[in-house]
Design a protein around this motif. Structure first.
Motif, PDB file in Angstrom:
ATOM      1  N   ALA A 185      -1.832  -3.481  42.305  1.00 33.47           N
ATOM      2  CA  ALA A 185      -3.195  -3.783  42.753  1.00 33.47           C
ATOM      3  C   ALA A 185      -4.197  -2.966  41.944  1.00 33.47           C
ATOM      4  O   ALA A 185      -5.251  -3.476  41.548  1.00 33.47           O
ATOM      5  N   ASP A 186      -3.858  -1.704  41.666  1.00 31.49           N
ATOM      6  CA  ASP A 186      -4.739  -0.864  40.855  1.00 31.49           C
ATOM      7  C   ASP A 186      -4.825  -1.388  39.421  1.00 31.49           C
ATOM      8  O   ASP A 186      -5.887  -1.340  38.800  1.00 31.49           O
ATOM      9  N   GLY A 187      -3.708  -1.885  38.898  1.00 30.37           N
ATOM     10  CA  GLY A 187      -3.707  -2.462  37.550  1.00 30.37           C
ATOM     11  C   GLY A 187      -4.575  -3.704  37.473  1.00 30.37           C
ATOM     12  O   GLY A 187      -5.335  -3.897  36.519  1.00 30.37           O
ATOM     13  N   ALA A 188      -4.492  -4.549  38.507  1.00 30.94           N
ATOM     14  CA  ALA A 188      -5.319  -5.752  38.539  1.00 30.94           C
ATOM     15  C   ALA A 188      -6.799  -5.391  38.652  1.00 30.94           C
ATOM     16  O   ALA A 188      -7.647  -6.045  38.041  1.00 30.94           O
ATOM     17  N   ALA A 189      -7.107  -4.335  39.389  1.00 30.80           N
ATOM     18  CA  ALA A 189      -8.495  -3.894  39.524  1.00 30.80           C
ATOM     19  C   ALA A 189      -9.013  -3.295  38.222  1.00 30.80           C
ATOM     20  O   ALA A 189     -10.194  -3.428  37.889  1.00 30.80           O
ATOM     21  N   PHE A 190      -8.129  -2.631  37.467  1.00 30.79           N
ATOM     22  CA  PHE A 190      -8.512  -2.004  36.204  1.00 30.79           C
ATOM     23  C   PHE A 190      -8.655  -3.024  35.069  1.00 30.79           C
ATOM     24  O   PHE A 190      -9.415  -2.809  34.121  1.00 30.79           O
ATOM     25  N   LEU A 191      -7.971  -4.147  35.177  1.00 31.44           N
ATOM     26  CA  LEU A 191      -7.919  -5.149  34.105  1.00 31.44           C
ATOM     27  C   LEU A 191      -9.297  -5.604  33.617  1.00 31.44           C
ATOM     28  O   LEU A 191      -9.545  -5.575  32.406  1.00 31.44           O
ATOM     29  N   PRO A 192     -10.232  -5.995  34.479  1.00 28.78           N
ATOM     30  CA  PRO A 192     -11.538  -6.424  33.951  1.00 28.78           C
ATOM     31  C   PRO A 192     -12.298  -5.294  33.257  1.00 28.78           C
ATOM     32  O   PRO A 192     -13.019  -5.528  32.288  1.00 28.78           O
ATOM     33  N   GLY A 220      -5.026   8.148  36.780  1.00 23.42           N
ATOM     34  CA  GLY A 220      -4.498   8.693  38.024  1.00 23.42           C
ATOM     35  C   GLY A 220      -3.932   7.656  38.976  1.00 23.42           C
ATOM     36  O   GLY A 220      -3.839   7.889  40.173  1.00 23.42           O
ATOM     37  N   LYS A 221      -3.542   6.518  38.440  1.00 23.26           N
ATOM     38  CA  LYS A 221      -2.988   5.443  39.263  1.00 23.26           C
ATOM     39  C   LYS A 221      -1.883   4.725  38.503  1.00 23.26           C
ATOM     40  O   LYS A 221      -1.905   4.658  37.285  1.00 23.26           O
ATOM     41  N   ARG A 222      -0.939   4.176  39.250  1.00 22.44           N
ATOM     42  CA  ARG A 222       0.109   3.362  38.643  1.00 22.44           C
ATOM     43  C   ARG A 222      -0.478   1.974  38.395  1.00 22.44           C
ATOM     44  O   ARG A 222      -0.981   1.335  39.315  1.00 22.44           O
ATOM     45  N   LEU A 223      -0.427   1.530  37.152  1.00 21.66           N
ATOM     46  CA  LEU A 223      -1.060   0.258  36.779  1.00 21.66           C
ATOM     47  C   LEU A 223      -0.076  -0.895  36.680  1.00 21.66           C
ATOM     48  O   LEU A 223      -0.471  -2.052  36.853  1.00 21.66           O
TER      49      LEU A 223
END
Length: 77
Positions: free
Chosen positions: A62-69, A47-50
């Motif tokens: 920013a959402d992609g960087a947060a999802f990365l780990p 539900g977010k652009r990564l």
């Protein structure tokens, strides 16, 4: 409810690391279009652009960087 697909998460990781849909596709033995579709599907599930896409570059949002780990932890598990 959709679930995360390991192959889709792997495609995201490669796009993030290589900063290229084309290079990620080569690494996966897939087409650029297939990798792009996987990323779109993943973005739909979370539900977010990564990633930000432009003709010359790919960058994590920013959402992609947060999802990365989380993506790395999922693949490592």
């Amino acid at each position: 409810m959709s679930t995360l697909d390991i192959d889709t998460v792997q495609a995201f990781l490669l796009v993030a690391e290589l900063q290229s849909f084309t290079r990620a596709a080569e690494a996966l033995g897939a087409t650029q279009a297939a990798v792009s579709m996987k990323l779109q599907r993943l973005e739909s599930v979370v539900g977010k652009r990564l990633v930000e896409r432009s003709p010359r570059a790919v960058a994590l949002t920013a959402d992609g960087a947060a999802f990365l780990p989380h993506a790395r932890a999922l693949i490592e598990a």
